[in-house]
Motif scaffolding. Structure first.
Motif, PDB file in Angstrom:
ATOM      1  N   PRO A 140      53.878  71.941   0.009  1.00  0.00           N
ATOM      2  CA  PRO A 140      52.825  70.937   0.239  1.00  0.00           C
ATOM      3  C   PRO A 140      51.892  71.349   1.378  1.00  0.00           C
ATOM      4  O   PRO A 140      52.308  72.026   2.322  1.00  0.00           O
ATOM      5  CB  PRO A 140      53.603  69.674   0.594  1.00  0.00           C
ATOM      6  N   LYS A 141      50.646  70.940   1.252  1.00  0.00           N
ATOM      7  CA  LYS A 141      49.648  71.258   2.282  1.00  0.00           C
ATOM      8  C   LYS A 141      49.961  70.545   3.596  1.00  0.00           C
ATOM      9  O   LYS A 141      49.821  71.110   4.671  1.00  0.00           O
ATOM     10  CB  LYS A 141      48.256  70.870   1.781  1.00  0.00           C
ATOM     11  N   GLU A 142      50.392  69.295   3.487  1.00  0.00           N
ATOM     12  CA  GLU A 142      50.692  68.512   4.687  1.00  0.00           C
ATOM     13  C   GLU A 142      52.062  68.914   5.244  1.00  0.00           C
ATOM     14  O   GLU A 142      53.009  69.078   4.493  1.00  0.00           O
ATOM     15  CB  GLU A 142      50.669  67.021   4.370  1.00  0.00           C
ATOM     16  N   THR A 143      52.135  69.040   6.553  1.00  0.00           N
ATOM     17  CA  THR A 143      53.390  69.462   7.186  1.00  0.00           C
ATOM     18  C   THR A 143      54.007  68.367   8.053  1.00  0.00           C
ATOM     19  O   THR A 143      55.015  68.606   8.716  1.00  0.00           O
ATOM     20  CB  THR A 143      53.153  70.717   8.052  1.00  0.00           C
ATOM     21  N   ASP A 144      53.413  67.169   8.045  1.00  0.00           N
ATOM     22  CA  ASP A 144      53.906  66.081   8.895  1.00  0.00           C
ATOM     23  C   ASP A 144      55.365  65.739   8.630  1.00  0.00           C
ATOM     24  O   ASP A 144      56.093  65.358   9.539  1.00  0.00           O
ATOM     25  CB  ASP A 144      53.067  64.813   8.703  1.00  0.00           C
ATOM     26  N   HIS A 145      55.799  65.872   7.385  1.00  0.00           N
ATOM     27  CA  HIS A 145      57.160  65.499   6.998  1.00  0.00           C
ATOM     28  C   HIS A 145      58.198  66.583   7.345  1.00  0.00           C
ATOM     29  O   HIS A 145      59.388  66.342   7.262  1.00  0.00           O
ATOM     30  CB  HIS A 145      57.219  65.209   5.498  1.00  0.00           C
ATOM     31  N   LEU A 146      57.718  67.775   7.715  1.00  0.00           N
ATOM     32  CA  LEU A 146      58.642  68.877   8.002  1.00  0.00           C
ATOM     33  C   LEU A 146      59.290  68.719   9.377  1.00  0.00           C
ATOM     34  O   LEU A 146      58.688  68.166  10.302  1.00  0.00           O
ATOM     35  CB  LEU A 146      57.908  70.223   7.948  1.00  0.00           C
ATOM     36  N   GLU A 147      60.497  69.231   9.482  1.00  0.00           N
ATOM     37  CA  GLU A 147      61.185  69.267  10.777  1.00  0.00           C
ATOM     38  C   GLU A 147      60.312  70.033  11.764  1.00  0.00           C
ATOM     39  O   GLU A 147      59.659  71.017  11.398  1.00  0.00           O
ATOM     40  CB  GLU A 147      62.529  69.977  10.592  1.00  0.00           C
ATOM     41  N   GLN A 148      60.279  69.573  12.990  1.00  0.00           N
ATOM     42  CA  GLN A 148      59.493  70.245  14.015  1.00  0.00           C
ATOM     43  C   GLN A 148      60.379  71.218  14.794  1.00  0.00           C
ATOM     44  O   GLN A 148      61.447  70.849  15.282  1.00  0.00           O
ATOM     45  CB  GLN A 148      58.864  69.228  14.973  1.00  0.00           C
ATOM     46  N   GLY A 149      59.933  72.446  14.877  1.00  0.00           N
ATOM     47  CA  GLY A 149      60.624  73.464  15.655  1.00  0.00           C
ATOM     48  C   GLY A 149      60.052  73.513  17.061  1.00  0.00           C
ATOM     49  O   GLY A 149      59.287  72.638  17.484  1.00  0.00           O
ATOM     50  N   LYS A 150      60.381  74.547  17.752  1.00  0.00           N
ATOM     51  CA  LYS A 150      59.933  74.731  19.130  1.00  0.00           C
ATOM     52  C   LYS A 150      58.403  74.829  19.232  1.00  0.00           C
ATOM     53  O   LYS A 150      57.806  74.375  20.194  1.00  0.00           O
ATOM     54  CB  LYS A 150      60.583  75.999  19.685  1.00  0.00           C
TER      55      LYS A 150
END
Length: 177
Positions: A11-21
């Protein structure tokens, strides 16, 4: 064991992805992990980029395992638009942040420069400031929208192991003849 090729749309949107460092942790795909960087070349530095390719190839002749800690499948360096733009693509087995941190540490430890030094906006203090290195990579990353794997989710280590087994079996069969 059947190996079934797979593809995953990203997906283009990354808001739902886990946030790394340093930002979103992109999902592992059938091609494992990877990224593409596109950046402007500093004026007059295209030949230095090409020369760096020769330098890296020679370094790998001397030590074929120089880049082994990065768990790579492949890397590509491309100059385009009359040598004014640069593209770097990599597929590897670790997530984005770990790969870029490991790459900065590896090059610093080995005393090897990076061709990225020839790109506009690349931090001059990258050897002592790995966060700046990772930020540059993140800012110039062009995420995939689909990735395909002929042998999905297989790591570089698994591929090497399978090839060693194949070689051993071939050798054994040759000896039996």
């Amino acid at each position: 064991m059947e190996i079934k090729p797979r593809a995953v749309a990203i997906p283009k949107e990354t808001d739902h992805l886990e946030q790394g460092k340093y930002g979103p942790v992109f999902p592992r795909t059938p091609a494992c992990y990877g990224f593409t960087i596109i950046a402007d070349v500093k004026p007059g530095r295209a030949e230095a980029i090409r020369e760096h390719g020769h330098t890296l190839a020679k370094a790998l002749e001397q030590d074929p395992y120089l880049l082994a800690p990065l768990k790579l499948h492949y890397l590509r360096w491309v100059l385009f638009d009359d040598d004014t733009r640069f593209m770097y693509q990599g597929i590897f087995d670790t997530d984005f942040d770990k790969y870029t941190e490991d790459a900065a540490a590896l090059f610093s430890k080995a005393g090897v420069s990076t061709t990225f030094e020839n790109l506009e906006g690349f931090p001059e203090d990258w050897r002592t400031n790995p966060e700046a290195f990772v930020r540059f990579v993140r800012e110039h990353h062009c995420p995939s929208f689909i990735e395909y794997g002929e042998y999905p989710y297989v790591t570089a280590d698994e591929i090497k192991k399978a090839l060693r087994i194949k070689s051993a079996l071939s050798e054994m069969l040759d000896q039996m003849q």
